[in-house]
Design a protein around this motif. Structure first.
Motif, PDB file in Angstrom:
ATOM      1  N   VAL A  46      11.042   1.110   4.491  1.00  0.00           N
ATOM      2  CA  VAL A  46      10.729   2.170   3.924  1.00  0.00           C
ATOM      3  C   VAL A  46      10.073   3.036   4.943  1.00  0.00           C
ATOM      4  O   VAL A  46      10.222   4.171   5.043  1.00  0.00           O
ATOM      5  N   ARG A  47       9.163   2.664   5.727  1.00  0.00           N
ATOM      6  CA  ARG A  47       8.429   3.254   6.623  1.00  0.00           C
ATOM      7  C   ARG A  47       9.312   3.770   7.541  1.00  0.00           C
ATOM      8  O   ARG A  47       9.189   4.731   8.001  1.00  0.00           O
TER       9      ARG A  47
ATOM     10  N   LYS B 231       7.992  -8.688   1.055  1.00  0.00           N
ATOM     11  CA  LYS B 231       7.039  -7.428   1.201  1.00  0.00           C
ATOM     12  C   LYS B 231       7.151  -7.115   2.777  1.00  0.00           C
ATOM     13  O   LYS B 231       7.252  -5.868   2.687  1.00  0.00           O
ATOM     14  N   LYS B 232       7.310  -7.611   3.572  1.00  0.00           N
ATOM     15  CA  LYS B 232       7.179  -7.123   4.971  1.00  0.00           C
ATOM     16  C   LYS B 232       8.512  -6.476   5.318  1.00  0.00           C
ATOM     17  O   LYS B 232       8.383  -5.314   5.944  1.00  0.00           O
ATOM     18  N   THR B 233       9.781  -7.043   4.977  1.00  0.00           N
ATOM     19  CA  THR B 233      10.852  -6.335   5.294  1.00  0.00           C
ATOM     20  C   THR B 233      10.880  -4.957   4.475  1.00  0.00           C
ATOM     21  O   THR B 233      11.440  -4.003   5.107  1.00  0.00           O
ATOM     22  N   LEU B 234      10.728  -5.281   3.285  1.00  0.00           N
ATOM     23  CA  LEU B 234      10.713  -3.788   2.368  1.00  0.00           C
ATOM     24  C   LEU B 234       9.637  -2.842   3.054  1.00  0.00           C
ATOM     25  O   LEU B 234      10.141  -1.669   3.231  1.00  0.00           O
TER      26      LEU B 234
ATOM     27  N   GLY C 224       0.772  -1.255   0.181  1.00  0.00           N
ATOM     28  CA  GLY C 224      -0.073   0.031   0.119  1.00  0.00           C
ATOM     29  C   GLY C 224       0.935   1.327  -0.098  1.00  0.00           C
ATOM     30  O   GLY C 224       0.344   2.367   0.082  1.00  0.00           O
ATOM     31  N   LEU C 225       2.129   1.176  -0.061  1.00  0.00           N
ATOM     32  CA  LEU C 225       2.855   2.154  -0.101  1.00  0.00           C
ATOM     33  C   LEU C 225       3.009   3.306  -1.548  1.00  0.00           C
ATOM     34  O   LEU C 225       3.270   4.319  -1.312  1.00  0.00           O
ATOM     35  N   VAL C 226       2.734   2.312  -2.553  1.00  0.00           N
ATOM     36  CA  VAL C 226       2.190   3.047  -3.811  1.00  0.00           C
ATOM     37  C   VAL C 226       0.993   2.357  -4.448  1.00  0.00           C
ATOM     38  O   VAL C 226       0.708   1.424  -4.093  1.00  0.00           O
TER      39      VAL C 226
ATOM     40  N   ALA D  32      15.202  12.958   0.849  1.00  0.00           N
ATOM     41  CA  ALA D  32      14.793  11.634   0.880  1.00  0.00           C
ATOM     42  C   ALA D  32      15.509  10.720   1.281  1.00  0.00           C
ATOM     43  O   ALA D  32      16.825  10.508   0.903  1.00  0.00           O
ATOM     44  N   PRO D  33      15.169   9.549   2.113  1.00  0.00           N
ATOM     45  CA  PRO D  33      15.972   8.493   2.314  1.00  0.00           C
ATOM     46  C   PRO D  33      16.412   7.864   1.323  1.00  0.00           C
ATOM     47  O   PRO D  33      15.719   7.633   0.280  1.00  0.00           O
ATOM     48  N   VAL D  34      17.444   7.281   1.393  1.00  0.00           N
ATOM     49  CA  VAL D  34      18.230   6.287   0.483  1.00  0.00           C
ATOM     50  C   VAL D  34      18.413   5.119   1.104  1.00  0.00           C
ATOM     51  O   VAL D  34      19.203   4.775   1.997  1.00  0.00           O
TER      52      VAL D  34
END
Length: 171
Positions: free
Chosen positions: A125-126, A118-121, A30-32, A85-87
């Motif tokens: 990101v969050r 998915k969960k790790t990414l 749900g991030l994009v 922005a974070p990298v």
């Protein structure tokens, strides 16, 4: 940035299958939005820098093994263009020493592609977005304290000075 709002994510990855998987993970978390919305895939550093300069992303997912850049060079180049922005670094190398180097170079996190799900990414990101928001707020507060005309001093429980602003040193 409110992470409930869909993000603009710059994915810098030369393997289209990996980029597609990352896009799928971002969509499912749900991030994009679906159908590739909110993401831009750059297959090399030059393309990423050009895109980031014209459309600043909310977060960058960076493969550090690119055709036109490698490792710390890619992190430093992107940090110079994408300051707010974070990298997050994506790599095949599960190497703690290299991970520490890229974090010192300005990356927010280090993710190993072979263990990515998915969960790790989503979590990475969050957390990176929240850390970036907190760091920006701390920089603002630090600037305000440094510029204050009134003396400000911070001590520990034993009254030893831990920090003082420039106005305090003028007393």
């Amino acid at each position: 940035m409110d992470v409930a709002t869909p993000l603009q994510v710059l994915i810098v990855e030369d393997a289209s299958s990996v980029a597609g998987l990352i896009q799928l993970f971002l969509q499912r978390s749900g991030l994009v939005p679906g159908q590739g919305g909110g993401t831009f895939v750059a297959s090399n550093l030059a393309q990423a820098l050009e895109h980031a300069g014209s459309c600043p992303p909310d977060v960058v997912l960076l493969d550090v093994s690119l055709p036109d850049a490698n490792g710390l060079q890619a992190v430093a180049a992107l940090r110079n263009v994408v300051r707010a922005a974070p990298v997050l670094v994506l790599t095949d190398r599960d190497d703690a020493e290299f991970a520490a180097e890229v974090l010192r170079a300005g990356a927010q996190d280090y993710l190993v592609k072979g263990t990515l799900d998915k969960k790790t990414l989503e979590r990475a990101v969050r957390y990176a977005i929240e850390r970036e928001r907190i760091e920006a707020r701390l920089k603002l507060l630090d600037s305000a304290l440094e510029a204050a005309s009134n003396a400000v001093v911070i001590t520990d429980a034993e009254a030893s000075i831990e920090w003082a602003n420039p106005a305090f040193t003028l007393l």
